[in-house]
Scaffold this motif. Sequence first.
Motif, short mmCIF file in Angstrom:
data_model
loop_
_atom_site.label_atom_id
_atom_site.label_comp_id
_atom_site.label_asym_id
_atom_site.label_seq_id
_atom_site.Cartn_x
_atom_site.Cartn_y
_atom_site.Cartn_z
N VAL A 127 40.21 -2.24 40.29
CA VAL A 127 39.35 -1.91 39.15
C VAL A 127 39.27 -3.10 38.20
N PHE A 128 40.41 -3.71 37.91
CA PHE A 128 40.40 -4.94 37.11
C PHE A 128 41.70 -5.69 37.34
N ASN A 129 41.69 -6.96 36.95
CA ASN A 129 42.91 -7.78 36.99
C ASN A 129 43.43 -7.92 35.57
N VAL A 130 44.72 -8.07 35.46
CA VAL A 130 45.33 -8.19 34.14
C VAL A 130 46.09 -9.49 34.07
N ASN A 131 45.93 -10.23 33.00
CA ASN A 131 46.89 -11.30 32.77
C ASN A 131 47.04 -11.58 31.29
N THR A 132 48.05 -12.34 30.99
CA THR A 132 48.38 -12.59 29.59
C THR A 132 48.59 -14.07 29.38
N THR A 133 48.32 -14.49 28.16
CA THR A 133 48.64 -15.86 27.77
C THR A 133 49.27 -15.78 26.40
N PRO A 134 50.18 -16.68 26.09
CA PRO A 134 50.75 -16.67 24.73
C PRO A 134 49.63 -16.94 23.75
N ARG A 135 49.64 -16.29 22.61
CA ARG A 135 48.59 -16.47 21.64
C ARG A 135 48.88 -17.72 20.83
#
Length: 720
Positions: A204-212
Amino acid sequence: MTCFCGTRALLVLLFLSSLSSTVRPKMVVTIGPSSTVVLSRDQGEPECDVCVCGGPAPDCSSSEKTLKSPGDLEVDFGCLKPQEVFTMKMTTKIACTTSSCTPAVANVDPTLFKDFKRTLMWDISVPERTVLSLDFGPSYGLKDISTTDNCQDGYKYTVSTSRFDGTIQTNSYCKDGKVSQLELLGATTVTLELPTGGDLDRTVFNVNTTPRRGRQESVTSDPNTMIFISRVAQEPDCSVCVNEGSGQNCNPQSLSLTDPSNTIVEFTCPLPQDVFSVEINRQIDCTKSSCVGDTVHAESTFFPDFNRTFTWDLKVNSPKTFQLDFPEPGMRQVQKEELCPDGHTYSLIAYPRTGFADIGTFCQGGPVNTVQVRYKGRMSLRVPGNAKLGPANFKLDVGPETRMLAIMKVSLPRGVSDTDFSTPYFPRKFPDLQQMQWDFTVPGMHNYTILFHNYTAPECLTGDVAVEYQKGESKVTTLTLTDPQPQHQQGDFSMVLKNCETNTTLQGLSLSYRVSVMRSGHPVLCTVDLTKQQGVSLQIEKVGSDPYCEISLNSEVKEKMNVLEGTTARLSFLDCTKDDLRLTARQVFDCPNAASCPPFSLTIPSLDSCLPMPLSSFTWLLRIPSDQSLDLVSPSGSLQQALPGQECQKDFLLNVAEADGYSVGDFCLNGNIQKVQVHANITVTATTPDFSKVREPFLNVSIGPEISGKCIFVNAVLTC
Ligand SMILES: *[C@@H]1O[C@H](CO)[C@@H](O)[C@H](O)[C@H]1NC(C)=O
Ligand SMILES: *[C@@H]1O[C@H](CO)[C@@H](O)[C@H](O)[C@H]1NC(C)=O
Ligand SMILES: *[C@@H]1O[C@H](CO)[C@@H](O)[C@H](O)[C@H]1NC(C)=O
Ligand SMILES: *[C@@H]1O[C@H](CO)[C@@H](O)[C@H](O)[C@H]1NC(C)=O
Ligand SMILES: *[C@@H]1O[C@H](CO)[C@@H](O)[C@H](O)[C@H]1NC(C)=O
Ligand SMILES: *[C@@H]1O[C@H](CO)[C@@H](O)[C@H](O)[C@H]1NC(C)=O
């Protein structure tokens, strides 16, 4: 091994011979490790139960059943069409760090309870200072809709994020839009509602994070400065942090640095200047003979791209005052909340015993020179982010004692002007029993008129509202708000507005008024028309030192006016005497060839009689071809050269000069010269105390063939 549920179905079969175990719907489902499925029966639908097999006893419910891994689960239902009775909601937890998420993909089994009404939900947790991105592409994007709208195809996404202040921000989307990626700050829930039987991709979707990314500012200031950082915009999520002994102290709303020398302030978002504003405060003590701590400079290195307010808190012992002086170019009072064109907006408030009163908001450039305030007060300077900070344009001192709340000193400018003033806190109430004074300096030869253009009057319980005018030491004139105010007065004056004790449930006292200043004299107007006088031009110059004499050409005030040949001009003379002005005129004679210039006389053309000053000289410019020369003859028969120590006794003097400035000589009438002959372009300038007395032409001019050589005087002819 036989499933217990299946056995029970057989038992049921014994009593309900119309049902067989083969028609009781049964399915084996696999649920991911971080997911939970809840089957709920719509209470309005017929009775039906759902059982989970595999446990020691049949685990059944007729309202709601939660299915959780591990392993495969066998589920069966007590009715033929459970999809009409039950809805399915699957919740999946995704846990993220600042750099990755587990699971990193929101995957589903597209066939799982496909015939049911399905809702899929992902709970995504993220640490602080992390940007969460949800990637819906590349197969389709999302389209922003209002949360109450529905999507035509029945696929509706709802994304809810917890904000810094605990509130939830929710957005809804349909499929087939342009948004392929959402960037979010904070824990987020994504909900997808599907139509019954609707197809679904596995991912359905991919998730990722980056430091803000955040921003750091280092602040070095002296110990008398306090800095307050406060949130002014709701969005985006951002905190302001400062390192303290025990660690970092962060706050999404505000931060106070009371002793900020050498501090690092960190913001958790990249553009904190869109979120926070900064106040830089100084405390100044004016209770002694001078103000202590009076560094009235605004520190430009602090938070330069933030909206900043510099504040100076001024302490004074009433009835003494603190005094603010505004050097050139002074200040003008503007409406509260108005922003100054140069970005530097000053405001002054006083704290009388009850409440506070804003004395005024000011922009640079105006007639206000000085303000004296009796109580504690605060001067502030607002500057928008990135504005180049000019020096704070005021000086501080201890002022005299007064009974007034404040005294404003105003130097009204020369010329025509309208200046507006308003009472403290206008249009709100002026404090009870208080008085405010304005001292006006009015330039000489100017009239002033006071106009109360906006006021409200209170109901007085004791005393009266009074407006008092005083000129110098003369008697005070007391007027009411409704009386006609002074008109066409001259000289410096002061005005005091006194409030009574008012009925505070009613409207209070407020006043906004205008002081209009104009020249007291009436101008002399003159329209000069040179369109019919060929080659004539005029010059008018101020020569006197009287500062009040004002001359203008077509409404433009000048020191020197030129009315060019062939033009018309409107001239105005205000408060000028004859001695203040000098009028000169000039006429050009062009002789392109000898034939076009028969002999002629030099006379003064008639000038417009409205000119209020005499002509002080008249100049003719005579231009001839290079192979010709000019013969100048006096109509009276002869000329005399005026030499040093041998001045003319006659009415007028003629100066003859070559056009390049070389002087041929000064001449007057009746002498031993019959004719002056010049081989050059020349100017002839006539001066006389009174041109009106000269009846005859000044000279007769004719053009003759070239002569050569230096000026020689032979047989009564001066040849040059
Ligand atoms: C900064 O000031 C400007 C006006 O000068 C205003 O439009 C803007 O919203 C302010 N921004 C913040 C973050 O205070
Ligand atoms: C008088 O003040 C009120 C309130 O500020 C304002 O609405 C009104 O326009 C003002 N009138 C004039 C003539 O200035
Ligand atoms: C103030 O005005 C209100 C309204 O007119 C009135 O009812 C009240 O009695 C007044 N108060 C005093 C102290 O006069
Ligand atoms: C200025 O005031 C004086 C005296 O009040 C009056 O005579 C004169 O006409 C006024 N000037 C103008 C320009 O109104
Ligand atoms: C006068 O001036 C014109 C140009 O302005 C020039 O052509 C002419 O030669 C001058 N005449 C004499 C006598 O120098
Ligand atoms: C000067 O010129 C006028 C006319 O232009 C003439 O009447 C007069 O005689 C002349 N005078 C002399 C001295 O040439």
